[in-house]
Design an enzyme around this catalytic site. Structure first.
Site, mmCIF file in Angstrom:
data_model
loop_
_atom_site.group_PDB
_atom_site.id
_atom_site.type_symbol
_atom_site.label_atom_id
_atom_site.label_comp_id
_atom_site.label_asym_id
_atom_site.label_seq_id
_atom_site.Cartn_x
_atom_site.Cartn_y
_atom_site.Cartn_z
ATOM 1 N N ARG A 53 0.838 -1.203 0.000
ATOM 2 C CA ARG A 53 0.000 0.000 0.000
ATOM 3 C C ARG A 53 0.870 1.249 0.000
ATOM 4 O O ARG A 53 0.676 2.161 -0.818
ATOM 5 C CB ARG A 53 -0.933 -0.024 1.216
ATOM 6 C CG ARG A 53 -1.945 -1.159 1.191
ATOM 7 C CD ARG A 53 -2.754 -1.254 2.469
ATOM 8 N NE ARG A 53 -1.933 -1.401 3.666
ATOM 9 C CZ ARG A 53 -2.184 -2.240 4.661
ATOM 10 N NH1 ARG A 53 -3.231 -3.041 4.610
ATOM 11 N NH2 ARG A 53 -1.406 -2.295 5.724
ATOM 12 N N SER A 81 -5.968 -0.239 -1.037
ATOM 13 C CA SER A 81 -6.554 -1.387 -0.351
ATOM 14 C C SER A 81 -5.763 -2.624 -0.740
ATOM 15 O O SER A 81 -5.677 -2.972 -1.915
ATOM 16 C CB SER A 81 -8.022 -1.556 -0.754
ATOM 17 O OG SER A 81 -8.571 -2.746 -0.211
ATOM 18 N N LYS A 156 -9.778 5.562 3.736
ATOM 19 C CA LYS A 156 -8.517 4.954 4.154
ATOM 20 C C LYS A 156 -8.203 5.495 5.534
ATOM 21 O O LYS A 156 -8.183 6.718 5.738
ATOM 22 C CB LYS A 156 -7.385 5.302 3.181
ATOM 23 C CG LYS A 156 -6.103 4.543 3.466
ATOM 24 C CD LYS A 156 -6.288 3.056 3.190
ATOM 25 C CE LYS A 156 -5.097 2.255 3.669
ATOM 26 N NZ LYS A 156 -5.233 0.834 3.334
ATOM 27 N N ARG A 185 -11.373 0.569 11.185
ATOM 28 C CA ARG A 185 -12.393 0.467 10.143
ATOM 29 C C ARG A 185 -13.780 0.684 10.728
ATOM 30 O O ARG A 185 -14.618 1.406 10.164
ATOM 31 C CB ARG A 185 -12.318 -0.900 9.459
ATOM 32 C CG ARG A 185 -11.094 -1.127 8.587
ATOM 33 C CD ARG A 185 -11.203 -2.404 7.777
ATOM 34 N NE ARG A 185 -11.271 -3.600 8.591
ATOM 35 C CZ ARG A 185 -10.274 -4.463 8.779
ATOM 36 N NH1 ARG A 185 -9.096 -4.235 8.191
ATOM 37 N NH2 ARG A 185 -10.427 -5.539 9.523
ATOM 38 N N SER A 223 -10.816 0.954 4.772
ATOM 39 C CA SER A 223 -9.618 0.136 4.681
ATOM 40 C C SER A 223 -8.537 0.770 5.546
ATOM 41 O O SER A 223 -8.279 1.967 5.450
ATOM 42 C CB SER A 223 -9.155 0.049 3.214
ATOM 43 O OG SER A 223 -7.975 -0.704 3.092
ATOM 44 N N GLN A 345 -19.870 -2.137 8.537
ATOM 45 C CA GLN A 345 -20.078 -1.783 7.125
ATOM 46 C C GLN A 345 -21.019 -2.824 6.534
ATOM 47 O O GLN A 345 -20.602 -3.883 6.102
ATOM 48 C CB GLN A 345 -18.739 -1.768 6.382
ATOM 49 C CG GLN A 345 -17.748 -0.756 6.962
ATOM 50 C CD GLN A 345 -16.302 -1.166 6.745
ATOM 51 O OE1 GLN A 345 -15.766 -1.014 5.647
ATOM 52 N NE2 GLN A 345 -15.660 -1.694 7.779
#
Length: 360
Positions: A53, A81, A156, A185, A223, A345
């Site tokens: 990343r 991600s 992010k 998250r 993420s 989520q």
């Protein structure tokens, strides 16, 4: 003239490869001044030590340095991600803003960055509130007035490392660095839920983050990574301030095999959709973004799964490959932005799914 969304899905040969983006800029098909965010799906493990990343962010910054000032680059969200298990393909999703003639409401997007979060804030209400404010700020920038017009919020967010835990003197939500990813998250997702009116303020506290799965957002995708300390928030929806032929829709998968909800979403580009998008319809789909997780109760529709009990492979890696296969079978392509770890989520074991598409 109205604002117009332009979306590019570009291949990535590795986390060091931004050549497709540079080629589009050099050919005049992307105006770097119009860049509003770049999302990248990289091939690392998606865990705490996934350095693909940061490598991808570094590569992207170096590639864009000849075209953008340091200040502009520093404010440009680069949401990476990690994890392309199974047949998922590493790729870039480039969000560009241009101008266009008047027309009906169309795809709109904008980004907002929170301040750098101290370790003590990660996975706690301070992070929830920071993301709430950033989500509302991004909506304002995008000209999206109503929460109902928001279809996806890509975030992010940071995680805790041993160094950050030590710097906080141990005053952190968890000392488990891998668990900190889920808490970050989850806090980010609840910030979106709060901004969009999906949960009430009195329902939230430090104690419910990562614990009360009845609280969730239908439009958050978060993420976590080691490569940043702030939260990058990209809001996508539809607005009358924008025109053009691009739209966005979303669905909520109730579990990792909820093909029906995705099929309903794909019906937007292929009315009467039944099996797999035909090639003409595939060209209309510019991006598919989804969240997935290994159901925390260890069951999928009454049958046991072992994703949570595999000591060799993180459950998030299983989930990405699992859901990626389902989505690839329905869409007919593998450049899918599938992100693992869906805490708050979507419903427990499921997750939101969005599609950016071109009207026929």
């Amino acid at each position: 003239m109205k604002r117009r969304a332009i979306v590019h899905r570009l291949p990535m040969a590795g986390p060091d490869d931004a050549s497709a983006l540079v080629a589009e800029i050099e050919a005049g098909r992307i105006d770097p001044a119009g860049l509003r965010a770049v999302l990248g799906k990289t091939e690392g493990n998606g865990c705490v030590n996934d350095f693909t990343r940061g490598y991808a962010v570094q590569s992207l910054r170096l590639a864009l340095a000849p075209y953008l000032s340091d200040d502009v680059l520093g404010a440009l969200p680069m949401v990476m991600s990690g994890g392309t298990e199974g047949g998922l393909s590493p790729h870039w999703i480039v969000l560009e803003e241009g101008e266009g003639p008047d027309g009906p409401p169309a795809l709109a997007f904008a980004a907002s960055l929170t301040a750098s979060l101290p370790p003590q804030a990660i996975g706690r209400m301070a992070q929830v509130q920071a993301v709430r404010d950033a989500t509302r700020d991004a909506m304002r920038k995008a000209g999206i007035t109503y929460a109902a017009d928001v279809h996806f919020v890509q975030i992010k967010c940071p995680l805790l490392t041993s160094e950050r835990i030590a710097a906080a003197g141990g005053d952190v939500a968890t000392t488990d660095t891998l668990k900190s990813m889920g808490l970050s998250r989850g806090a980010s997702a609840l910030g979106v839920a709060l901004a969009l009116g999906e949960v009430a303020p009195e329902q939230l506290s430090d104690a419910v983050i990562g614990q009360d799965w009845s609280l969730w957002s239908a439009r958050a995708s978060c993420s976590a990574g080691v490569e940043l300390t702030a939260c990058e928030v990209v809001v996508m929806g539809q607005s009358a301030d924008w025109a053009g032929d691009l739209r966005i829709g979303h669905a909520v998968m109730r579990d990792a095999i909820d093909a029906g909800s995705v099929a309903d979403l794909l019906d937007l580009v292929e009315p009467g959709f039944r099996a797999q998008l035909t090639p003409p319809s595939q060209t209309q789909v510019l991006a598919v973004l989804a969240k997935t997780e290994a159901s925390p109760d260890g069951m999928i529709r009454g049958a046991r799964h072992v994703m949570l009990e595999d000591s060799d492979l993180s459950a998030t890696r299983h989930a990405r490959g699992f859901t990626g296969g389902l989505l690839a079978g329905l869409t007919g392509f593998t450049e899918l932005f599938v992100s693992g770890g869906a805490e708050h989520q979507g419903p427990s074991g499921g997750g939101p799914c969005a599609m950016i598409y071109k009207t026929s």
